[in-house]
Scaffold this motif. Structure first.
Motif, PDB file in Angstrom:
ATOM      1  N   LEU A 299       1.075  -0.679   0.067  1.00 57.51           N
ATOM      2  CA  LEU A 299       0.126   0.113  -0.096  1.00 57.51           C
ATOM      3  C   LEU A 299       1.231   1.081  -0.175  1.00 57.51           C
ATOM      4  O   LEU A 299       0.257   2.220  -0.823  1.00 57.51           O
ATOM      5  CB  LEU A 299      -0.941   0.026   1.801  1.00 57.51           C
ATOM      6  N   SER A 300       1.653   1.278   0.830  1.00 54.33           N
ATOM      7  CA  SER A 300       3.013   2.593   0.801  1.00 54.33           C
ATOM      8  C   SER A 300       3.583   2.814  -1.252  1.00 54.33           C
ATOM      9  O   SER A 300       3.790   3.555  -1.368  1.00 54.33           O
ATOM     10  CB  SER A 300       3.774   1.952   2.052  1.00 54.33           C
ATOM     11  N   THR A 301       3.889   2.005  -1.096  1.00 56.62           N
ATOM     12  CA  THR A 301       4.403   1.688  -2.473  1.00 56.62           C
ATOM     13  C   THR A 301       3.230   2.561  -3.486  1.00 56.62           C
ATOM     14  O   THR A 301       4.277   3.031  -4.472  1.00 56.62           O
ATOM     15  CB  THR A 301       4.482   0.238  -2.914  1.00 56.62           C
ATOM     16  N   ALA A 302       2.119   1.645  -3.456  1.00 59.11           N
ATOM     17  CA  ALA A 302       1.140   2.665  -4.019  1.00 59.11           C
ATOM     18  C   ALA A 302       0.725   3.827  -4.384  1.00 59.11           C
ATOM     19  O   ALA A 302       0.962   4.456  -5.028  1.00 59.11           O
ATOM     20  CB  ALA A 302       0.001   1.415  -3.884  1.00 59.11           C
ATOM     21  N   LEU A 303       1.007   3.735  -3.082  1.00 57.93           N
ATOM     22  CA  LEU A 303       0.421   5.282  -2.581  1.00 57.93           C
ATOM     23  C   LEU A 303       1.502   6.536  -3.271  1.00 57.93           C
ATOM     24  O   LEU A 303       1.763   7.407  -3.636  1.00 57.93           O
ATOM     25  CB  LEU A 303       0.763   5.941  -1.139  1.00 57.93           C
ATOM     26  N   THR A 304       3.210   5.858  -2.831  1.00 58.25           N
ATOM     27  CA  THR A 304       4.424   6.607  -3.162  1.00 58.25           C
ATOM     28  C   THR A 304       4.471   6.508  -5.290  1.00 58.25           C
ATOM     29  O   THR A 304       5.306   8.050  -5.292  1.00 58.25           O
ATOM     30  CB  THR A 304       5.687   5.541  -2.808  1.00 58.25           C
ATOM     31  N   PHE A 305       3.916   5.777  -5.288  1.00 57.39           N
ATOM     32  CA  PHE A 305       3.714   5.872  -6.858  1.00 57.39           C
ATOM     33  C   PHE A 305       2.732   6.650  -7.714  1.00 57.39           C
ATOM     34  O   PHE A 305       2.988   7.574  -8.544  1.00 57.39           O
ATOM     35  CB  PHE A 305       3.218   3.907  -7.118  1.00 57.39           C
TER      36      PHE A 305
END
Length: 298
Positions: free
Chosen positions: A10-16
């Motif tokens: 989820l954190s990676t998706a938010l960063t992307f």
């Protein structure tokens, strides 16, 4: 563990998402800046030509145009920086890189005027003036303004505050997430379960994700063999139902019984050769680990 992995995804998706939004808003601002440049060139061109009509279009000048056309025998183009055109521009950064071009051609000339814009330039619309004087009947004058615009210049004109803030937020969030989950994962393993689990004379190191025999020699296991052995060790009874194993190792596969049987058959000799453990079968419904020989009593 699954919750940690899910949070990391989820954190990676938010960063992307933040990066995509930053580039999206940045591209939008860049395109708007290009349109502002073209609009400024258009208004400056109209003001320059119309306010200085007596200079561009008086009888003597038109006769000179006609003579040039006659001598050259082809459309004539004149391009140069023009002080009045530069002064008419609202954007100060365009004044030193602006150019005013004039094309002289006859009426109904098949040649295309201003059909291409030089690389690295932005151009205004074409302003066409048809002369009706007796000395130059049918003579057509075409005006166009240009600005030599590098990517850096367009960026300096565009409003990049929001894209910059989004990109900064993505950088900060991505850096924070990386360090948080990098150190959080080992901590979660250490707090939720022992980092070393021993059964028989074989030990599982969760931190190193490997098995050691009693001589501290690492067992050579394939990823699937290690995954199954880890499941056995993490189970309090060291016994697992076949459906649970299949669902964990081969999710979505309709019938993994034969695949599991092959995995067990190849894992058995490795376990028995390197420890006092053996893989047991519970009437074909479950597999597990058991101690083959009692440990010596001290």
């Amino acid at each position: 563990m699954k919750r940690i992995i899910s949070a990391a995804n989820l954190s990676t998706a938010l960063t992307f998402l933040l990066v995509v939004l930053a580039f999206g808003f940045g591209y939008r601002s860049y395109s708007q800046a290009e349109r502002r440049v073209v609009s400024d060139l258009n208004q400056a061109l109209r003001r320059t030509v119309l306010q200085n009509e007596d200079l561009w279009l008086n009888a003597d000048t038109v006769r000179t145009y006609a003579k040039l056309q006659e001598v050259m025998g082809a459309p004539v183009s004149v391009s140069s920086s023009n002080r009045k055109f530069a002064a008419a521009l609202y954007l100060p950064k365009l004044r030193d890189v602006s150019t005013l071009s004039l094309h002289i051609l006859k009426k109904d000339d098949p040649g295309t005027v201003f059909n291409e814009i030089p690389a690295g330039y932005l151009a205004s619309d074409t302003l066409i003036w048809l002369s009706t004087t007796a000395d130059a009947s049918g003579l057509t004058l075409s005006f166009r303004g240009y600005a030599r615009c590098s990517t850096t210049l367009i960026f300096s004109i565009s409003k990049q505050t929001i894209p910059a803030l989004l990109l900064l937020a993505a950088l900060i969030w991505g850096t924070f997430s990386f360090f948080y989950f990098h150190y959080r994962k080992p901590a979660a393993q250490g707090n939720g379960q022992e980092s070393i689990i021993t059964f028989g004379n074989l030990s599982l190191s969760l931190r190193e994700a490997c098995f050691y025999n009693e001589h501290r020699e690492r067992l050579k296991l394939t990823p699937m063999q290690y995954a199954l052995m880890e499941m056995f060790y993490l189970s309090s009874s060291h016994l697992l139902p076949k459906p649970d194993i299949c669902q964990s190792l081969w999710p979505g596969k309709d019938n993994a019984d034969e695949t599991l049987y092959t995995l067990i058959r190849r894992l058995k000799p490795i376990v028995e050769a390197n420890s006092n453990l053996k893989i047991i079968t519970d009437r074909g419904r479950a597999y597990g680990l058991a101690i083959a020989t009692p440990l010596p009593t001290l």
